[in-house]
Design a protein around this motif. Sequence first.
Motif, PDB file in Angstrom:
ATOM      1  N   GLY A 106       3.147  53.800  14.502  1.00 54.88           N
ATOM      2  CA  GLY A 106       3.695  55.109  14.845  1.00 54.88           C
ATOM      3  C   GLY A 106       5.169  55.203  14.506  1.00 54.88           C
ATOM      4  N   PRO A 107       5.707  56.432  14.429  1.00 57.48           N
ATOM      5  CA  PRO A 107       7.124  56.604  14.096  1.00 57.48           C
ATOM      6  C   PRO A 107       8.005  56.008  15.184  1.00 57.48           C
ATOM      7  CG  PRO A 107       6.187  58.676  14.868  1.00 57.48           C
ATOM      8  CD  PRO A 107       5.042  57.719  14.736  1.00 57.48           C
ATOM      9  N   ARG A 108       9.062  55.315  14.758  1.00 58.78           N
ATOM     10  CA  ARG A 108       9.918  54.656  15.729  1.00 58.78           C
ATOM     11  C   ARG A 108      11.294  54.432  15.120  1.00 58.78           C
ATOM     12  NH1 ARG A 108       6.866  50.680  17.581  1.00 58.78           N
ATOM     13  NH2 ARG A 108       5.162  51.918  16.739  1.00 58.78           N
ATOM     14  N   VAL A 109      12.233  54.175  15.998  1.00 60.90           N
ATOM     15  CA  VAL A 109      13.563  53.732  15.587  1.00 60.90           C
ATOM     16  C   VAL A 109      13.738  52.307  16.077  1.00 60.90           C
ATOM     17  CG1 VAL A 109      16.047  54.042  15.905  1.00 60.90           C
ATOM     18  CG2 VAL A 109      14.565  56.053  15.613  1.00 60.90           C
ATOM     19  N   VAL A 110      14.158  51.423  15.186  1.00 59.43           N
ATOM     20  CA  VAL A 110      14.522  50.068  15.585  1.00 59.43           C
ATOM     21  C   VAL A 110      16.041  50.033  15.700  1.00 59.43           C
ATOM     22  CG1 VAL A 110      14.357  47.614  15.075  1.00 59.43           C
ATOM     23  CG2 VAL A 110      12.537  49.160  14.335  1.00 59.43           C
ATOM     24  N   LEU A 111      16.530  49.625  16.846  1.00 63.01           N
ATOM     25  CA  LEU A 111      17.955  49.618  17.151  1.00 63.01           C
ATOM     26  C   LEU A 111      18.437  48.185  17.288  1.00 63.01           C
ATOM     27  CD1 LEU A 111      20.687  50.831  18.105  1.00 63.01           C
ATOM     28  CD2 LEU A 111      19.656  51.017  20.404  1.00 63.01           C
ATOM     29  N   ASN A 112      19.306  47.768  16.383  1.00 67.28           N
ATOM     30  CA  ASN A 112      19.874  46.422  16.444  1.00 67.28           C
ATOM     31  C   ASN A 112      21.248  46.490  17.103  1.00 67.28           C
ATOM     32  OD1 ASN A 112      20.180  43.588  15.836  1.00 67.28           O
ATOM     33  ND2 ASN A 112      21.607  44.223  14.236  1.00 67.28           N
ATOM     34  N   LEU A 113      21.380  45.827  18.237  1.00 65.79           N
ATOM     35  CA  LEU A 113      22.612  45.853  19.015  1.00 65.79           C
ATOM     36  C   LEU A 113      23.361  44.536  18.835  1.00 65.79           C
ATOM     37  CD1 LEU A 113      21.165  47.447  22.271  1.00 65.79           C
ATOM     38  CD2 LEU A 113      22.686  48.555  20.624  1.00 65.79           C
ATOM     39  N   GLY A 114      24.042  44.422  17.704  1.00 65.48           N
ATOM     40  CA  GLY A 114      24.908  43.282  17.463  1.00 65.48           C
ATOM     41  C   GLY A 114      26.346  43.669  17.758  1.00 65.48           C
ATOM     42  N   GLY A 115      27.283  43.066  17.045  1.00 63.19           N
ATOM     43  CA  GLY A 115      28.654  43.521  17.176  1.00 63.19           C
ATOM     44  C   GLY A 115      28.778  44.966  16.745  1.00 63.19           C
ATOM     45  N   ILE A 116      28.077  45.293  15.668  1.00 64.70           N
ATOM     46  CA  ILE A 116      27.901  46.664  15.188  1.00 64.70           C
ATOM     47  C   ILE A 116      26.450  47.056  15.431  1.00 64.70           C
ATOM     48  CG2 ILE A 116      27.897  48.123  13.114  1.00 64.70           C
ATOM     49  CD1 ILE A 116      30.713  47.392  14.042  1.00 64.70           C
ATOM     50  N   ALA A 117      26.229  48.321  15.752  1.00 67.23           N
ATOM     51  CA  ALA A 117      24.858  48.819  15.946  1.00 67.23           C
ATOM     52  C   ALA A 117      24.342  49.395  14.636  1.00 67.23           C
ATOM     53  CB  ALA A 117      24.834  49.895  17.026  1.00 67.23           C
ATOM     54  N   ASN A 118      23.103  49.085  14.328  1.00 66.01           N
ATOM     55  CA  ASN A 118      22.458  49.784  13.213  1.00 66.01           C
ATOM     56  C   ASN A 118      21.055  50.204  13.605  1.00 66.01           C
ATOM     57  OD1 ASN A 118      20.617  47.492  12.289  1.00 66.01           O
ATOM     58  ND2 ASN A 118      22.608  46.536  11.946  1.00 66.01           N
ATOM     59  N   VAL A 119      20.593  51.263  12.980  1.00 61.93           N
ATOM     60  CA  VAL A 119      19.273  51.808  13.273  1.00 61.93           C
ATOM     61  C   VAL A 119      18.426  51.793  12.015  1.00 61.93           C
ATOM     62  CG1 VAL A 119      20.032  53.264  15.191  1.00 61.93           C
ATOM     63  CG2 VAL A 119      20.051  54.193  12.880  1.00 61.93           C
ATOM     64  N   SER A 120      17.148  51.564  12.204  1.00 59.40           N
ATOM     65  CA  SER A 120      16.145  51.708  11.156  1.00 59.40           C
ATOM     66  C   SER A 120      15.159  52.765  11.632  1.00 59.40           C
ATOM     67  CB  SER A 120      15.393  50.394  10.913  1.00 59.40           C
ATOM     68  OG  SER A 120      16.271  49.343  10.600  1.00 59.40           O
ATOM     69  N   VAL A 121      14.977  53.794  10.832  1.00 65.02           N
ATOM     70  CA  VAL A 121      14.046  54.863  11.168  1.00 65.02           C
ATOM     71  C   VAL A 121      12.786  54.657  10.332  1.00 65.02           C
ATOM     72  CG1 VAL A 121      13.674  57.355  11.292  1.00 65.02           C
ATOM     73  CG2 VAL A 121      15.982  56.411  11.643  1.00 65.02           C
ATOM     74  N   LEU A 122      11.687  54.325  11.013  1.00 65.12           N
ATOM     75  CA  LEU A 122      10.428  54.004  10.344  1.00 65.12           C
ATOM     76  C   LEU A 122       9.462  55.169  10.514  1.00 65.12           C
ATOM     77  CD1 LEU A 122       9.970  50.325  11.633  1.00 65.12           C
ATOM     78  CD2 LEU A 122      11.375  51.159   9.730  1.00 65.12           C
ATOM     79  N   GLY A 123       9.098  55.807   9.400  1.00 71.45           N
ATOM     80  CA  GLY A 123       8.155  56.918   9.444  1.00 71.45           C
ATOM     81  C   GLY A 123       6.724  56.444   9.279  1.00 71.45           C
ATOM     82  N   THR A 124       5.781  57.228   9.763  1.00 71.56           N
ATOM     83  CA  THR A 124       4.366  56.861   9.616  1.00 71.56           C
ATOM     84  C   THR A 124       3.923  56.914   8.167  1.00 71.56           C
ATOM     85  OG1 THR A 124       3.807  59.163  10.114  1.00 71.56           O
ATOM     86  CG2 THR A 124       3.706  57.585  11.927  1.00 71.56           C
ATOM     87  N   GLY A 179       5.490  55.546   5.802  1.00 75.73           N
ATOM     88  CA  GLY A 179       6.064  54.387   5.133  1.00 75.73           C
ATOM     89  C   GLY A 179       7.520  54.552   4.755  1.00 75.73           C
ATOM     90  N   SER A 180       8.077  55.718   4.996  1.00 73.01           N
ATOM     91  CA  SER A 180       9.482  55.934   4.659  1.00 73.01           C
ATOM     92  C   SER A 180      10.380  55.158   5.622  1.00 73.01           C
ATOM     93  CB  SER A 180       9.823  57.427   4.731  1.00 73.01           C
ATOM     94  OG  SER A 180       9.632  57.929   6.044  1.00 73.01           O
ATOM     95  N   VAL A 181      11.518  54.731   5.111  1.00 65.72           N
ATOM     96  CA  VAL A 181      12.479  53.967   5.910  1.00 65.72           C
ATOM     97  C   VAL A 181      13.880  54.463   5.587  1.00 65.72           C
ATOM     98  CG1 VAL A 181      13.352  51.694   6.552  1.00 65.72           C
ATOM     99  CG2 VAL A 181      10.985  51.938   5.754  1.00 65.72           C
ATOM    100  N   THR A 182      14.633  54.782   6.606  1.00 65.44           N
ATOM    101  CA  THR A 182      16.057  55.027   6.448  1.00 65.44           C
ATOM    102  C   THR A 182      16.783  54.172   7.484  1.00 65.44           C
ATOM    103  OG1 THR A 182      15.988  56.931   7.946  1.00 65.44           O
ATOM    104  CG2 THR A 182      15.775  57.376   5.585  1.00 65.44           C
ATOM    105  N   GLY A 183      18.079  53.980   7.278  1.00 62.81           N
ATOM    106  CA  GLY A 183      18.832  53.182   8.230  1.00 62.81           C
ATOM    107  C   GLY A 183      20.301  53.162   7.883  1.00 62.81           C
ATOM    108  N   PHE A 184      21.131  52.841   8.866  1.00 62.95           N
ATOM    109  CA  PHE A 184      22.576  52.805   8.665  1.00 62.95           C
ATOM    110  C   PHE A 184      23.236  52.230   9.913  1.00 62.95           C
ATOM    111  CE2 PHE A 184      21.267  56.845  10.393  1.00 62.95           C
ATOM    112  CZ  PHE A 184      22.155  57.082  11.435  1.00 62.95           C
ATOM    113  N   ASP A 185      24.517  51.921   9.785  1.00 64.72           N
ATOM    114  CA  ASP A 185      25.315  51.475  10.922  1.00 64.72           C
ATOM    115  C   ASP A 185      25.838  52.694  11.670  1.00 64.72           C
ATOM    116  OD1 ASP A 185      24.968  48.851  10.117  1.00 64.72           O
ATOM    117  OD2 ASP A 185      26.952  48.673   9.199  1.00 64.72           O
ATOM    118  N   THR A 186      25.605  52.732  12.976  1.00 58.36           N
ATOM    119  CA  THR A 186      26.098  53.865  13.768  1.00 58.36           C
ATOM    120  C   THR A 186      27.553  53.671  14.192  1.00 58.36           C
ATOM    121  OG1 THR A 186      25.413  52.920  15.897  1.00 58.36           O
ATOM    122  CG2 THR A 186      23.783  54.239  14.696  1.00 58.36           C
ATOM    123  N   GLY A 187      28.008  52.416  14.281  1.00 57.39           N
ATOM    124  CA  GLY A 187      29.346  52.108  14.753  1.00 57.39           C
ATOM    125  C   GLY A 187      29.301  50.921  15.699  1.00 57.39           C
ATOM    126  N   PRO A 188      30.225  50.810  16.629  1.00 51.70           N
ATOM    127  CA  PRO A 188      30.263  49.643  17.509  1.00 51.70           C
ATOM    128  C   PRO A 188      29.057  49.570  18.433  1.00 51.70           C
ATOM    129  CG  PRO A 188      32.350  50.849  17.587  1.00 51.70           C
ATOM    130  CD  PRO A 188      31.365  51.728  16.872  1.00 51.70           C
TER     131      PRO A 188
END
Length: 373
Positions: free
Chosen positions: A164-182, A184-193
């Motif tokens: 199913g569609p979801r966002v994967v959120l990586n909480l490291g020193g910098i946050a980045n998100v991966s947007v996974l579409g049903t 198969g599309s994928v987008t992602g970027f660093d949101t900031g701190p």
Amino acid sequence: MSDVPELYLGLISGTSADGIDAALVRFEDEQPSLVSALTYPWPAELRERILVVAQDEARLDLDGYGRLDVAIGRTFAKAAQAALTKAGVKPGAVRAIGSHGQTIRHRPAGEHPFTLQIGDASVIAEATRIETIADFRRADVAAGGQGAPLVPAFHAHILTPGLGPRVVLNLGGIANVSVLGTDGSVTGFDTGPANGLMDAWCQRQLAQPYDEGGAFAASGKVDERLLAALLADPYFALPPPKSTGREHFHLAWLDTHRELGGLHPADVQATLLALSAITITHDISRYGRGAREVVACGGGVHNASLMDAIESRLGGLQLRQSSDYGIDPDFMEAMAFAWLARQRVLGRPGNLPAVTGASGPRVLGAVYPAPLL
């Protein structure tokens, strides 16, 4: 391909430089599983040097650069050896090491864009006697991309669209998100701190490397004037693809804000936590594209105050952790670099142009062979 399971070892130290994560990963029928993992501590003096350089507070001459490169490489090699010892696995059983290295500068824009991760991979290969693949980001930058984030490709591989569609959120020193579409599309970027600024402020004020559980932030109150000033940074308004790091969001950046003067340290920490939560959830709301849940991973999942602040701003989205899907949130990124090493060995692309902005798929990483016997 052989049906025999393959072992790869992923190594990464993030922007907070709070330790080297090492993940031994087995691949069977293309599916990765974590065999064993650990976080190897940095020697205190070396960590301090890394943070000073990465925060753009010092310049390295060529001798200083060379020494730091080798020192980091040696410590990465020790992390790899410790991981193999813990797992009871001999070096000959590992096909390759994927070493992210330590980012000390990330400048993907401008006339001469570049990204720089150091930790001499020849030193790692020599010490471990395992083929080592490193320098994953520069091929993407050479192709016009940001070189980051690279983990969305792995997120898409391990958390399949069928879930199913979801966002994967990586909480490291910098946050980045991966947007996974049903689809198969994928987008992602660093949101900031995410944790980076909070860790640095906690180190300055309490001489502690991080705010355990978010207790320091929870003891303060958000200062709205400072928060507004921080949110005005142009990075937050940029559309993706975009990426950032400690060379932008560091204590010297925080110190430039006159609203900081006279505030209680705990109030600053609370405000930095709010900055992370607001910028993360704003971008999830804007780019989440119908996602039903957010799957969090990275060290920030252990900061209860941060997780609560994010959850309170997600509206109807459910906040989960990658452990709900059998993936240790502390070692998702290290697993990703084991996967990227395997992609390189197989001659497969490791980047996603829709994420990084590169002109096309690229095979990532430079190969440093194991020493001959």
